[in-house]
Design a protein around this motif. Structure first.
Motif, PDB file in Angstrom:
ATOM      1  N   LYS A  79      68.060 -11.929 -23.755  1.00 21.54           N
ATOM      2  CA  LYS A  79      68.515 -11.120 -22.617  1.00 21.54           C
ATOM      3  C   LYS A  79      67.310 -10.768 -21.759  1.00 21.54           C
ATOM      4  CE  LYS A  79      71.479  -7.874 -23.500  1.00 21.54           C
ATOM      5  NZ  LYS A  79      72.205  -6.730 -24.053  1.00 21.54           N
ATOM      6  N   THR A  80      67.556 -10.406 -20.527  1.00 22.51           N
ATOM      7  CA  THR A  80      66.454  -9.976 -19.673  1.00 22.51           C
ATOM      8  C   THR A  80      65.841  -8.684 -20.196  1.00 22.51           C
ATOM      9  OG1 THR A  80      67.992  -8.822 -18.214  1.00 22.51           O
ATOM     10  CG2 THR A  80      67.365 -11.078 -17.592  1.00 22.51           C
ATOM     11  N   THR A  81      66.578  -7.954 -21.015  1.00 23.14           N
ATOM     12  CA  THR A  81      66.105  -6.689 -21.573  1.00 23.14           C
ATOM     13  C   THR A  81      65.525  -6.839 -22.972  1.00 23.14           C
ATOM     14  OG1 THR A  81      68.340  -6.246 -22.356  1.00 23.14           O
ATOM     15  CG2 THR A  81      67.722  -5.310 -20.220  1.00 23.14           C
ATOM     16  N   GLU A  84      68.233 -10.058 -28.982  1.00 21.21           N
ATOM     17  CA  GLU A  84      69.104  -9.467 -29.992  1.00 21.21           C
ATOM     18  C   GLU A  84      69.417 -10.523 -31.046  1.00 21.21           C
ATOM     19  OE1 GLU A  84      72.511  -7.921 -27.925  1.00 21.21           O
ATOM     20  OE2 GLU A  84      71.345  -6.346 -26.953  1.00 21.21           O
ATOM     21  N   TRP A 132      74.238 -19.402 -23.782  1.00 19.27           N
ATOM     22  CA  TRP A 132      73.166 -18.605 -23.194  1.00 19.27           C
ATOM     23  C   TRP A 132      73.241 -18.480 -21.685  1.00 19.27           C
ATOM     24  CZ3 TRP A 132      70.396 -21.244 -19.672  1.00 19.27           C
ATOM     25  CH2 TRP A 132      70.331 -22.637 -19.793  1.00 19.27           C
ATOM     26  N   ASP A 134      75.491 -17.498 -19.764  1.00 11.15           N
ATOM     27  CA  ASP A 134      76.103 -16.241 -19.331  1.00 11.15           C
ATOM     28  C   ASP A 134      76.231 -15.237 -20.479  1.00 11.15           C
ATOM     29  OD1 ASP A 134      78.130 -17.401 -20.772  1.00 11.15           O
ATOM     30  OD2 ASP A 134      79.630 -17.273 -19.183  1.00 11.15           O
ATOM     31  N   ASN A 135      75.530 -15.495 -21.577  1.00  7.48           N
ATOM     32  CA  ASN A 135      75.519 -14.617 -22.754  1.00  7.48           C
ATOM     33  C   ASN A 135      76.924 -14.298 -23.258  1.00  7.48           C
ATOM     34  OD1 ASN A 135      72.822 -14.666 -23.158  1.00  7.48           O
ATOM     35  ND2 ASN A 135      72.414 -12.584 -22.475  1.00  7.48           N
ATOM     36  N   GLY A 152      75.867  -9.651 -21.808  1.00  8.49           N
ATOM     37  CA  GLY A 152      75.171  -9.118 -20.640  1.00  8.49           C
ATOM     38  C   GLY A 152      73.730  -9.559 -20.506  1.00  8.49           C
ATOM     39  N   SER A 153      73.200  -9.365 -19.313  1.00  8.86           N
ATOM     40  CA  SER A 153      71.796  -9.621 -18.977  1.00  8.86           C
ATOM     41  C   SER A 153      71.294 -11.000 -19.389  1.00  8.86           C
ATOM     42  CB  SER A 153      70.895  -8.543 -19.607  1.00  8.86           C
ATOM     43  OG  SER A 153      71.304  -7.264 -19.240  1.00  8.86           O
ATOM     44  N   PRO A 154      71.998 -12.086 -18.966  1.00  7.75           N
ATOM     45  CA  PRO A 154      71.524 -13.424 -19.343  1.00  7.75           C
ATOM     46  C   PRO A 154      70.188 -13.755 -18.690  1.00  7.75           C
ATOM     47  CG  PRO A 154      73.348 -13.595 -17.809  1.00  7.75           C
ATOM     48  CD  PRO A 154      73.204 -12.141 -18.145  1.00  7.75           C
ATOM     49  N   VAL A 155      69.426 -14.604 -19.357  1.00  4.73           N
ATOM     50  CA  VAL A 155      68.141 -15.057 -18.831  1.00  4.73           C
ATOM     51  C   VAL A 155      68.320 -16.438 -18.220  1.00  4.73           C
ATOM     52  CG1 VAL A 155      66.796 -13.747 -20.513  1.00  4.73           C
ATOM     53  CG2 VAL A 155      67.458 -16.097 -21.021  1.00  4.73           C
ATOM     54  N   THR A 156      67.381 -16.819 -17.402  1.00 10.50           N
ATOM     55  CA  THR A 156      67.376 -18.172 -16.855  1.00 10.50           C
ATOM     56  C   THR A 156      66.501 -19.027 -17.761  1.00 10.50           C
ATOM     57  OG1 THR A 156      67.640 -17.326 -14.626  1.00 10.50           O
ATOM     58  CG2 THR A 156      66.799 -19.576 -14.849  1.00 10.50           C
TER      59      THR A 156
END
Length: 175
Positions: A79-81, A84, A132, A134-135, A152-156
Motif C-alpha cells: 500500500k502507499t501507506t 500489510e 495489486w 487495485d488492492n 485501499g491505497s494501491p501502489v503503482t
C-alpha cells in the motif's frame, strides 16, 4: 530454444520441517520480501525474509501469537501507506503491519456482526487471491464461501502489463 543452464537455488528456511508448503507470497514492489506458510499443527508455520534473492536468505519465523491454528495461505499487500501481511488459518483470517520475528503480533480480521462477512470470522481460510493493481483481496473459506474486499491505497508497480484491469466487475467470472 536455448537450454537453461542455471540450476534452481534452494532457499528453504532452516527449521521448516514437518509440514507442506501451502502458499508463497512475494511483495509486488520488492522481490526480496517473501512470506511462505507451512500447513500443519505443532510446527513452525509462517516464514518471512527481506533478502530472498541473496545466496543464503535470512528467514524469520513470524508466527508470534499464532501458535494454535494451522496456517493455510498468505498474502503480502503493498500500500502507499506501508505493507500489510495476511495469513489464512484454521481459525480465521489474521493480519499484521509489522514483522518482528517471534514477537510478531497478528490480529483477527473480523466481519461485521449481522452481515454475511461475519461468517468469515472463525472460518477455515484455505486460499487468498490478491490483485495489486487495485488492492482487491479475495478470501476462500472451507464451507463459508468467498469474500472480497478492497484494501485501499494501491501502489503503482512497473510491469510489462500496459493495460491493467482496475475495478472491473468481471474480475471473477462464472463459467
Amino acid at each position: 530454444g536455448a537450454a537453461i543452464t542455471t540450476a534452481p537455488t534452494d532457499i528453504t528456511p532452516t527449521g521448516m520441517t514437518g509440514g507442506v508448503v501451502t502458499d508463497i507470497s512475494i511483495n509486488p514492489r520488492n522481490q526480496d520480501t517473501v512470506m511462505c506458510v507451512v500447513s500443519n499443527y505443532n510446527v513452525n508455520s509462517i516464514f518471512w525474509t527481506g533478502n530472498a534473492t541473496s545466496a543464503q536468505p535470512t528467514w524469520q519465523v513470524i508466527e508470534g501469537n499464532l501458535t494454535v491454528p494451522s496456517v493455510r495461505s498468505c498474502e503480502i499487500v503493498a500500500k502507499t501507506t506501508g505493507v500489510e501481511y495476511y495469513v489464512g488459518t484454521s481459525t480465521g483470517l489474521f493480519s499484521t503491519g509489522t514483522i518482528n520475528g517471534s514477537s510478531t503480533v497478528w490480529s483477527r480480521e473480523v466481519g461485521v456482526a449481522g452481515q454475511p462477512s461475519e461468517m468469515m470470522n472463525t472460518a477455515i481460510v484455505n486460499t487468498m487471491a490478491y490483485r495489486w493493481v487495485d488492492n482487491t483481496l479475495v478470501v476462500g473459506t472451507h464451507g463459508n464461501g468467498m469474500f472480497a474486499t478492497f484494501i485501499g491505497s494501491p501502489v503503482t508497480v512497473t510491469t510489462a502489463v500496459t493495460t491493467p484491469i482496475r475495478n472491473n466487475i468481471s474480475f471473477i467470472r462464472t463459467a
